[in-house]
Design a protein around this motif. Structure first.
Motif, PDB file in Angstrom:
ATOM      1  N   LYS A  88      23.462  60.904 -47.684  1.00  0.00           N
ATOM      2  CA  LYS A  88      24.387  61.427 -48.384  1.00  0.00           C
ATOM      3  C   LYS A  88      25.814  61.157 -48.412  1.00  0.00           C
ATOM      4  CE  LYS A  88      24.566  66.062 -48.027  1.00  0.00           C
ATOM      5  NZ  LYS A  88      24.254  67.414 -48.320  1.00  0.00           N
ATOM      6  N   ASN A  89      26.124  60.676 -46.922  1.00  0.00           N
ATOM      7  CA  ASN A  89      27.635  60.619 -46.557  1.00  0.00           C
ATOM      8  C   ASN A  89      27.673  58.897 -46.745  1.00  0.00           C
ATOM      9  OD1 ASN A  89      28.283  63.201 -45.805  1.00  0.00           O
ATOM     10  ND2 ASN A  89      26.969  63.065 -44.180  1.00  0.00           N
ATOM     11  N   VAL A  90      29.063  58.450 -47.207  1.00  0.00           N
ATOM     12  CA  VAL A  90      29.410  57.206 -47.498  1.00  0.00           C
ATOM     13  C   VAL A  90      30.283  56.569 -46.688  1.00  0.00           C
ATOM     14  CG1 VAL A  90      30.281  55.683 -49.286  1.00  0.00           C
ATOM     15  CG2 VAL A  90      28.929  57.567 -50.049  1.00  0.00           C
ATOM     16  N   ILE A  91      29.829  55.446 -46.094  1.00  0.00           N
ATOM     17  CA  ILE A  91      30.769  54.830 -45.087  1.00  0.00           C
ATOM     18  C   ILE A  91      31.444  53.661 -46.038  1.00  0.00           C
ATOM     19  CG2 ILE A  91      30.833  52.936 -43.228  1.00  0.00           C
ATOM     20  CD1 ILE A  91      29.619  55.447 -42.315  1.00  0.00           C
ATOM     21  N   SER A  92      32.954  54.052 -46.080  1.00  0.00           N
ATOM     22  CA  SER A  92      33.924  53.164 -46.737  1.00  0.00           C
ATOM     23  C   SER A  92      34.399  51.988 -46.006  1.00  0.00           C
ATOM     24  CB  SER A  92      35.052  54.228 -47.046  1.00  0.00           C
ATOM     25  OG  SER A  92      35.793  54.358 -46.065  1.00  0.00           O
ATOM     26  N   PRO A  93      34.973  51.071 -46.972  1.00  0.00           N
ATOM     27  CA  PRO A  93      35.516  49.860 -46.026  1.00  0.00           C
ATOM     28  C   PRO A  93      36.623  50.354 -44.831  1.00  0.00           C
ATOM     29  CG  PRO A  93      35.209  49.197 -48.071  1.00  0.00           C
ATOM     30  CD  PRO A  93      34.724  50.753 -48.076  1.00  0.00           C
ATOM     31  N   MET A  94      37.420  51.472 -45.399  1.00  0.00           N
ATOM     32  CA  MET A  94      38.603  51.770 -44.502  1.00  0.00           C
ATOM     33  C   MET A  94      37.775  52.369 -43.351  1.00  0.00           C
ATOM     34  SD  MET A  94      41.405  51.674 -43.886  1.00  0.00           S
ATOM     35  CE  MET A  94      41.835  50.820 -45.516  1.00  0.00           C
ATOM     36  N   ILE A  95      36.881  53.032 -43.177  1.00  0.00           N
ATOM     37  CA  ILE A  95      36.187  53.578 -42.001  1.00  0.00           C
ATOM     38  C   ILE A  95      35.920  52.446 -41.135  1.00  0.00           C
ATOM     39  CG2 ILE A  95      34.248  54.736 -40.972  1.00  0.00           C
ATOM     40  CD1 ILE A  95      34.275  56.593 -43.317  1.00  0.00           C
TER      41      ILE A  95
END
Length: 315
Positions: A163-170
């Motif tokens: 459910k929780n997304v890993i973004s490129p910025m993370i």
């Protein structure tokens, strides 16, 4: 800072023996965990299964992930599966163990254990069940990375499951803070995410495809390879994609990709994990059945899948 040791030297900061960093590349099999009909892990079947994959030319091993039912195993079971996989691989290919957990203490314990048994790294899904923001995800990975600064880590992006997304910025922020965060497995199923990870991160950052239907495209666009579930049961055509691309034979690679995509479609039409284990049974490997709440395949489903795989020339 992460110590990239060239050989069996001693890290003066930790007192531990360093090993050469083996970044994941090529086709890494997301391995199943053999489980019997009573729900117990069949540890004795793991060596034969790993030997089977090594004989087929697999480039790496990824135990205790989604295909390996990691979140359905106890902490002790996960540790023993990891130990047996590392032992059987015996340095022939890199082994990166999935150690993610909603329990931060378990995630740290499993990651430290992976380092201590001589694995080549650990991969971690973000927290799941609860919806969390970027700050919480950063805190989660920072807490783990702080404990194992001398050990390669990979982030595992699988938003459809957690459910929780890993973004490129993370990932950019974490890699800037921790040089031992070396890569990411992207199982978002959205190819734009792969493109965005490649664009945002340094060229030597390891971006691995987690969608078996997109291996060909991702490698052509500079991806490091794939952590592939289909490679657990049919490693040959999956390995062929990568090796044919590297050899410059794109026609052979595309042909292999089409076969892998068809295998993936067949597997995904049956209960999760069960289809991989049943296919391995057809190939003489005793992988057993999934652990509840997942279910095994019915006789009718098994017969149908046998026909489908036979029609592809795989059985």
């Amino acid at each position: 800072m992460y110590k990239k040791c060239p050989g069996p030297k001693i890290d003066q900061m930790s007192g531990r023996q360093c090993k050469e960093v083996k970044k994941l590349k090529g086709i890494v099999a997301a391995t199943v965990t053999p489980i019997d009909h009573f729900g117990k892990v069949n540890f004795q079947e793991i060596p034969e299964f790993i030997s089977f994959l090594l004989d087929k030319g697999i480039h790496g091993l990824f135990p205790c992930g989604s295909t390996g039912e990691g979140i359905l195993l106890s902490t002790d079971e996960r540790k023993k599966v990891a130990e047996l996989t590392v032992k059987e691989a015996s340095g022939q290919v890199p082994v990166v163990i999935h150690t993610g957990s909603i329990d931060i203490h378990e995630a740290i314990e499993l990651t430290v254990h992976a380092r201590n048994i001589g694995a080549d790294g650990a991969a971690l899904i973000p927290p799941y069940y609860y919806s969390v923001d970027e700050a919480a995800i950063l805190d989660y990975y920072r807490s783990i990375a702080q404990e194992v600064k001398d050990f390669p880590l990979y982030i595992y992006n699988i938003p459809g499951n957690v459910k929780n997304v890993i973004s490129p910025m993370i990932v950019v922020k974490l890699h800037a803070e921790f040089s031992n965060i070396l890569g990411i497995k992207d199982s978002s199923m959205d190819f734009m995410n792969f493109i965005n990870f490649k664009a945002a991160l340094p060229g030597d950052f390891c971006v691995l495809m987690g969608n078996d239907a997109q291996i060909y495209s991702s490698v052509l666009m500079g991806g490091s390879g794939a952590i592939a579930a289909t490679a657990s049961a049919f490693p040959e055509p999956v390995v062929e994609i990568y090796e044919s691309i590297k050899a410059g034979d794109l026609n052979a690679a595309l042909k292999a990709q089409k076969i892998v995509t068809e295998i993936r479609t067949i597997f995904r039409s049956y209960p999760p994990v069960a289809s991989y284990k049943k296919a391995l049974e057809f190939r003489g490997i005793k992988a057993g059945v999934p652990r509840l709440p997942l279910r095994g395949m019915t006789d009718e489903e098994s017969e149908r899948m046998t026909r489908e795989l036979s029609n592809l020339g795989l059985l």
